[in-house]
Design a protein around this motif. Structure first.
Motif, PDB file in Angstrom:
ATOM      1  N   TYR A 124      -5.917  10.138  -2.016  1.00  0.00           N
ATOM      2  CA  TYR A 124      -4.939  11.259  -1.965  1.00  0.00           C
ATOM      3  C   TYR A 124      -4.941  11.696  -4.229  1.00  0.00           C
ATOM      4  O   TYR A 124      -4.936  12.704  -4.146  1.00  0.00           O
ATOM      5  N   LYS A 125      -5.603  10.312  -5.037  1.00  0.00           N
ATOM      6  CA  LYS A 125      -6.003  10.288  -6.472  1.00  0.00           C
ATOM      7  C   LYS A 125      -6.674  11.890  -6.343  1.00  0.00           C
ATOM      8  O   LYS A 125      -6.237  12.671  -7.456  1.00  0.00           O
ATOM      9  N   THR A 162       0.892  -1.721   0.036  1.00  0.00           N
ATOM     10  CA  THR A 162       0.506  -0.354   0.666  1.00  0.00           C
ATOM     11  C   THR A 162       1.012   1.337   0.365  1.00  0.00           C
ATOM     12  O   THR A 162       1.469   1.062   0.765  1.00  0.00           O
ATOM     13  N   PRO A 163       0.953   2.759  -0.811  1.00  0.00           N
ATOM     14  CA  PRO A 163       1.461   3.226  -0.936  1.00  0.00           C
ATOM     15  C   PRO A 163       1.478   3.894  -0.193  1.00  0.00           C
ATOM     16  O   PRO A 163       0.062   4.470   0.444  1.00  0.00           O
ATOM     17  N   GLU A 164       2.391   4.710   0.223  1.00  0.00           N
ATOM     18  CA  GLU A 164       2.198   5.581   1.764  1.00  0.00           C
ATOM     19  C   GLU A 164       1.414   7.043   1.873  1.00  0.00           C
ATOM     20  O   GLU A 164       0.802   7.461   2.950  1.00  0.00           O
ATOM     21  N   ILE A 188      -5.060  11.000   2.350  1.00  0.00           N
ATOM     22  CA  ILE A 188      -4.481  12.597   3.366  1.00  0.00           C
ATOM     23  C   ILE A 188      -5.668  12.916   3.813  1.00  0.00           C
ATOM     24  O   ILE A 188      -6.304  12.718   3.888  1.00  0.00           O
ATOM     25  N   LYS A 189      -4.691  12.854   5.196  1.00  0.00           N
ATOM     26  CA  LYS A 189      -5.859  13.889   6.600  1.00  0.00           C
ATOM     27  C   LYS A 189      -5.974  15.212   6.334  1.00  0.00           C
ATOM     28  O   LYS A 189      -4.705  16.350   6.422  1.00  0.00           O
ATOM     29  N   GLN A 212      -6.538  19.914  -7.527  1.00  0.00           N
ATOM     30  CA  GLN A 212      -5.480  20.567  -7.389  1.00  0.00           C
ATOM     31  C   GLN A 212      -5.098  21.320  -5.677  1.00  0.00           C
ATOM     32  O   GLN A 212      -4.307  21.777  -5.472  1.00  0.00           O
ATOM     33  N   PHE A 213      -4.630  19.935  -5.341  1.00  0.00           N
ATOM     34  CA  PHE A 213      -4.386  19.491  -3.705  1.00  0.00           C
ATOM     35  C   PHE A 213      -5.293  20.838  -2.913  1.00  0.00           C
ATOM     36  O   PHE A 213      -5.204  21.001  -2.048  1.00  0.00           O
ATOM     37  N   VAL A 214      -6.951  20.558  -3.626  1.00  0.00           N
ATOM     38  CA  VAL A 214      -7.796  21.039  -2.104  1.00  0.00           C
ATOM     39  C   VAL A 214      -8.687  19.803  -1.869  1.00  0.00           C
ATOM     40  O   VAL A 214      -9.128  19.298  -2.697  1.00  0.00           O
ATOM     41  N   ILE A 215      -8.905  19.306  -0.821  1.00  0.00           N
ATOM     42  CA  ILE A 215      -9.643  19.229   0.044  1.00  0.00           C
ATOM     43  C   ILE A 215     -11.190  19.661  -0.333  1.00  0.00           C
ATOM     44  O   ILE A 215     -11.636  20.282   0.156  1.00  0.00           O
TER      45      ILE A 215
END
Length: 313
Positions: free
Chosen positions: A37-38, A20-22, A26-27, A44-47
């Motif tokens: 994560y994907k 499993t990738p680390e 994401i929390k 664009q890395f916005v939760i």
């Protein structure tokens, strides 16, 4: 010895175990929710739930800004890696080597030249993952080179700031990058070209005290921490409790230090609109054109003849 529990069961576990990738999940620092994560990367890395803006790497940031995710990678001047031969718990040279291996960058700032909704622009991105985005000689040279290229190509200059401040391992040589970048910005102003700053989380220290607060237009991402000294230091100095949201993007906008707070999904169109207004240029056709890759400033084409480039590997 129990053959079933001590031999058979461990072998079955090894067969069924998956690697499993680390960073699979994401929390969210704001809400605490776990997000795939994907999904965050695609957004664009916005939760998605909380709209919390995660940090964004230099390459990902350049892809999100330039047309067709393509640009010309601007070659930057070489600087002495460890001018003071500094050492604390580790050698500074070793820290630089590790940061380069981990991020794939030569230093904290990456500069690209390409099109933003058809208009030629120079974009510099500060990557916090490279030693906290600290401002050293290499980062200073990158900003100066980007500004010189903008003057040469008669195009706007956009910088995405993210830094913990000046790089302590380079001492006074690091601090001297503050006046150097300030003088270079003045060169851009003399030829009446736009200088736009996007403040991301966090932007502090000597970067805030120099090029990060000198923009013709100051934009901040939602929730970004922006300031010079830390809140705890300020409280201890003035012996007063700071207001809620102090040094955050929204607080600074309300108090006139930031012109606008823009969501990351709207940032590209906002920057393109500002560039058109400040250069008095009409909207251009953004249709894809044949791609090419250039890595040296000498071969970067003019704004008139430039076609989008293949993103650097």
């Amino acid at each position: 010895m129990n053959w079933l529990t001590n031999v058979v069961r461990p072998k079955i576990r090894n067969i069924l175990r998956r690697e499993t990738p680390e960073n699979l999940w994401i929390k969210c620092p704001d809400s605490g929710q776990l997000v795939f994560y994907k999904d965050v990367e695609a957004n664009q890395f916005v939760i998605p739930g909380s709209n919390y803006h995660m940090r964004m790497g230099a390459v990902a940031r350049l892809k999100s800004i330039f047309d067709n995710e393509t640009w010309f990678d601007v070659a930057l001047p070489e600087v002495q890696a460890d001018p003071l031969r500094f050492r604390d718990e580790r050698k500074y040279a070793d820290r630089i080597k590790d940061a380069r291996t981990r991020t794939g960058l030569n230093d904290a700032i990456k500069v690209g030249y390409g099109r933003l909704e058809g208009a030629a622009v120079v974009v510099a991105v500060q990557d916090f993952d490279f030693m906290g985005g600290s401002l050293g000689m290499a980062a200073g040279e990158a900003i100066v080179r980007g500004l010189e290229l903008a003057v040469e190509k008669k195009s706007p200059f956009i910088v995405f700031a993210a830094s913990g401040g000046a790089r302590m391992q380079e001492g006074i040589l690091s601090l001297m990058q503050m006046p150097r970048t300030t003088v270079a910005i003045q060169m851009l102003r003399e030829v009446k070209l736009p200088y736009i700053v996007v403040l991301t989380n966090p932007t502090t220290g000597g970067v805030t005290a120099s090029y990060a607060m000198l923009g013709d237009v100051q934009i901040a991402e939602p929730g970004a921490l922006i300031g010079f000294a830390g809140a705890r230091v300020i409280e201890q100095t003035i012996r007063e409790k700071l207001p809620d949201g102090f040094q955050r993007a929204e607080y600074l906008k309300d108090h006139g230090m930031v012109d606008m707070v823009v969501h990351r999904h709207e940032l590209r169109s906002t920057l393109a609109r500002l560039c058109r207004i400040l250069t008095r240029s009409p909207a251009l056709d953004t249709a894809a054109k044949p791609a090419a890759q250039v890595t040296t400033p000498a071969t970067i084409p003019s704004a008139a003849e430039m076609a989008p480039a293949v993103p650097p590997a």
